[in-house]
Scaffold this motif. Structure first.
Motif, short mmCIF file in Angstrom:
data_model
loop_
_atom_site.label_atom_id
_atom_site.label_comp_id
_atom_site.label_asym_id
_atom_site.label_seq_id
_atom_site.Cartn_x
_atom_site.Cartn_y
_atom_site.Cartn_z
N GLN A 114 -12.76 34.21 28.05
CA GLN A 114 -12.23 34.29 26.82
C GLN A 114 -11.47 35.69 27.01
OE1 GLN A 114 -15.71 34.54 24.47
NE2 GLN A 114 -15.16 32.37 23.39
N ARG A 115 -12.13 36.62 27.50
CA ARG A 115 -11.20 38.02 27.88
C ARG A 115 -9.82 37.80 28.47
NH1 ARG A 115 -16.41 40.12 28.88
NH2 ARG A 115 -16.30 39.99 31.10
N GLU A 116 -9.87 37.08 29.40
CA GLU A 116 -8.48 36.54 30.04
C GLU A 116 -7.73 35.87 29.11
OE1 GLU A 116 -9.37 34.14 33.63
OE2 GLU A 116 -10.31 35.60 34.58
N ARG A 117 -8.14 35.09 28.38
CA ARG A 117 -7.23 34.35 27.37
C ARG A 117 -6.58 35.06 26.47
NH1 ARG A 117 -9.66 28.53 25.45
NH2 ARG A 117 -10.09 27.46 27.55
N ARG A 118 -7.53 35.91 26.02
CA ARG A 118 -6.95 37.26 24.97
C ARG A 118 -6.20 38.18 25.51
NH1 ARG A 118 -10.45 42.82 23.24
NH2 ARG A 118 -8.85 43.55 21.94
N GLN A 119 -6.22 38.64 27.09
CA GLN A 119 -5.20 39.44 27.53
C GLN A 119 -3.68 38.35 27.66
OE1 GLN A 119 -7.00 40.43 31.36
NE2 GLN A 119 -8.35 41.73 30.50
N ALA A 120 -3.79 37.32 28.09
CA ALA A 120 -2.89 36.40 28.01
C ALA A 120 -1.91 36.39 26.97
CB ALA A 120 -2.97 35.02 28.52
N ALA A 121 -2.78 36.21 25.52
CA ALA A 121 -2.30 36.24 24.10
C ALA A 121 -1.61 37.36 23.89
CB ALA A 121 -3.34 35.93 23.22
N LEU A 123 4.07 34.54 15.93
CA LEU A 123 3.74 35.85 15.56
C LEU A 123 2.52 36.13 14.66
CD1 LEU A 123 4.70 38.94 15.96
CD2 LEU A 123 6.40 38.52 14.02
N LYS A 124 2.43 35.32 13.85
CA LYS A 124 1.41 35.38 12.79
C LYS A 124 0.04 34.78 13.33
CE LYS A 124 2.74 33.56 8.68
NZ LYS A 124 2.83 34.85 8.19
N LEU A 125 0.28 34.06 14.22
CA LEU A 125 -1.07 33.44 14.74
C LEU A 125 -1.71 34.59 15.96
CD1 LEU A 125 -3.24 31.46 15.92
CD2 LEU A 125 -1.38 30.74 17.37
N LEU A 126 -0.57 34.94 16.84
CA LEU A 126 -1.02 36.02 17.66
C LEU A 126 -1.33 37.36 17.26
CD1 LEU A 126 1.35 34.92 20.77
CD2 LEU A 126 -0.98 34.09 20.27
N GLY A 127 -0.65 37.80 16.27
CA GLY A 127 -0.84 39.24 15.76
C GLY A 127 -1.93 39.20 14.77
N HIS A 128 -2.45 38.22 14.07
CA HIS A 128 -3.43 38.36 13.24
C HIS A 128 -4.70 38.07 14.30
CE1 HIS A 128 -0.60 37.86 9.94
NE2 HIS A 128 -1.70 38.27 9.10
N LEU A 135 -5.75 30.26 19.97
CA LEU A 135 -4.70 31.14 20.56
C LEU A 135 -3.82 30.51 21.57
CD1 LEU A 135 -6.26 34.57 21.20
CD2 LEU A 135 -4.87 33.87 19.19
N SER A 136 -4.42 29.40 22.10
CA SER A 136 -3.52 28.44 22.97
C SER A 136 -3.22 27.17 22.37
CB SER A 136 -4.07 28.26 24.46
OG SER A 136 -5.26 27.85 24.17
N ALA A 137 -4.38 26.45 21.90
CA ALA A 137 -4.19 25.24 21.02
C ALA A 137 -3.23 25.13 19.78
CB ALA A 137 -5.48 24.75 20.59
N ASP A 138 -3.27 26.29 19.24
CA ASP A 138 -2.50 26.43 18.07
C ASP A 138 -0.90 26.80 18.30
OD1 ASP A 138 -4.43 25.86 16.07
OD2 ASP A 138 -3.75 27.68 14.73
N LEU A 139 -0.88 27.59 19.52
CA LEU A 139 0.35 27.75 20.15
C LEU A 139 1.18 26.63 20.56
CD1 LEU A 139 1.86 30.82 20.16
CD2 LEU A 139 1.17 30.59 22.36
N ASP A 140 0.38 25.71 21.22
CA ASP A 140 0.89 24.56 21.76
C ASP A 140 1.49 23.56 20.73
OD1 ASP A 140 1.52 22.44 23.75
OD2 ASP A 140 -0.09 21.37 22.59
#
Length: 393
Positions: A342-349, A317-322, A288-293
């Motif tokens: 991981q919950r924090e990373r999910r909330q940030a995404a 949008l595809k990465l974060l939505g799916h 969620l962060s590595a692909d986004l970067d």
């Protein structure tokens, strides 16, 4: 078994982009869109343009919506595009209606469903030309909560959704699809959801034995093998420098992971399958962060090409939505667990995803449609997946 040659289609898209170097290309080459002829698209596009009122749109007064519902109800409601309607059903739910106020469920089952040939017989199913992946529409209906005894009229006969499930069982041929990652995920959901593990074996229309648990296992192995380079990067704590095989799976492999989560939830746990799916979820959280970067760097290097910002927006949008769909399903049904980090990373995404949807609500999607009609349709479909992920939890 109906199989769309996704790899061939993706190669064709890549070739088309290579012959037009002035235009950016998708980060995820394999997407979940059907192949329309130009005439078919133009017929449907006219209605979409009218329904969506494409053209310059002023930002809404106050803060724009951040869950995508308004976009879906504007652009996924035309009966000329069953694929978009099915995605609208996924995004809004079983009460979603298309133009004219008709329920999407009724439209798909009464107007789009056909009788497909199956070894000299007939089986109810949806044409691969419109649903793109085998059983995509069926699994969407099931996940929307349409019961198996839901009745409708097809070709003058009273049928139920159970008949469509029976048709899918008859048409399913593991020998043809078990090694094709972009043909498996939707069938896994459509078949494991209504089929208890104790009844996971049957004979299809060709007299072939189907052992569904073996298909689930094969799908997980495909995902694990294709994700190998990303697992190595995650464990080494280094950024992504090249696309991995999993990026070539439909929507970056998120459909496969969601299908495996659904299968495990349905009881297809195998010997150690839950633990292995947990590892794939761990990888997704990292992505969620590595692909986004990586997407930022990918399109940053293509900043001068036409439409780069639109392609970058849809890739994110595809990465974060799916991804939101996968994590919402996993946590809602306790298929796997997430650590506090991981919950924090999910909330940030999720916060980033909502911000993107607010931004997209104020944009003129006509610009994307003029650039690339498939990009335009992907944006609509990806918004639907995003809203499903945001409302599933």
């Amino acid at each position: 078994m109906r199989v769309l040659p996704n790899e061939t289609a993706a190669a064709g898209e890549e070739s088309a982009h290579r012959t037009s170097p002035e235009r950016a290309r998708p980060f995820f080459p394999a997407t979940c869109h059907p192949v329309f002829s130009r005439r078919q698209f133009l017929v449907g596009a006219g209605t979409v343009l009218a329904a969506g009122r494409l053209g310059r749109r002023d930002a809404l007064a106050g803060q724009a919506p951040d869950d995508g519902a308004a976009i879906i109800r504007r652009y996924a409601v035309t009966p000329e595009d069953p694929w978009a309607v099915a995605h609208g059903l996924r995004g809004i739910g079983r009460d979603f209606t298309i133009n004219g106020g008709r329920r999407a469920i009724d439209y798909l089952l009464e107007d789009v469903l056909v009788t497909l040939p199956a070894n000299g017989k007939g089986a109810l199913g949806f044409p691969i030309e419109v649903e793109a992946h085998p059983n995509m529409f069926l699994k969407t209906l099931l996940e929307a909560g349409v019961p198996l005894d839901h009745a409708f009229t097809h070709e003058g006969r009273r049928r139920t959704l159970r008949d469509v499930v029976d048709g899918a069982r008859g048409l399913f041929r593991p020998t043809l699809v078990s090694s094709v990652p972009n043909a498996l995920p939707w069938s896994l959901i459509a078949l494991t959801r209504p089929t208890p593990p104790l009844r996971q074996q049957w004979t299809n229309a060709w007299g072939e034995t189907v052992a569904l648990d073996l298909v689930v296992e094969r799908a997980l192995r495909l995902l694990e093998q294709a994700s190998g380079p990303l697992v190595e990067a995650m464990r080494a704590g280094r950024p992504e420098t090249a696309q991995a095989p999993v990026h070539g799976f439909t929507c970056g492999g998120t459909h496969m992971l969601y299908a495996l989560l659904s299968a495990v939830h349905a009881g297809y746990t195998g010997k150690d399958r839950r633990e292995r799916v947990q590892q794939q979820v761990d990888l997704l959280v990292w992505r969620l962060s590595a692909d986004l970067d990586f997407i930022e760097r990918f399109y940053g290097a293509r900043a001068g090409t036409a439409g780069a910002s639109w392609y970058a927006l849809d890739a994110k949008l595809k990465l974060l939505g799916h991804g939101a769909e996968c994590l919402a399903f996993a946590t809602l049904h306790d298929v796997v667990g997430l650590t506090p980090s991981q919950r924090e990373r999910r909330q940030a995404a999720v916060a980033t995803l909502r911000s993107m949807l607010r931004d997209l609500e104020t944009r003129d999607l006509g610009e994307a449609q003029a650039l690339d009609r498939e990009l335009y349709r992907q944006l609509i479909g990806d918004v639907c997946h995003a809203r499903h992920g945001l409302t599933l939890a």
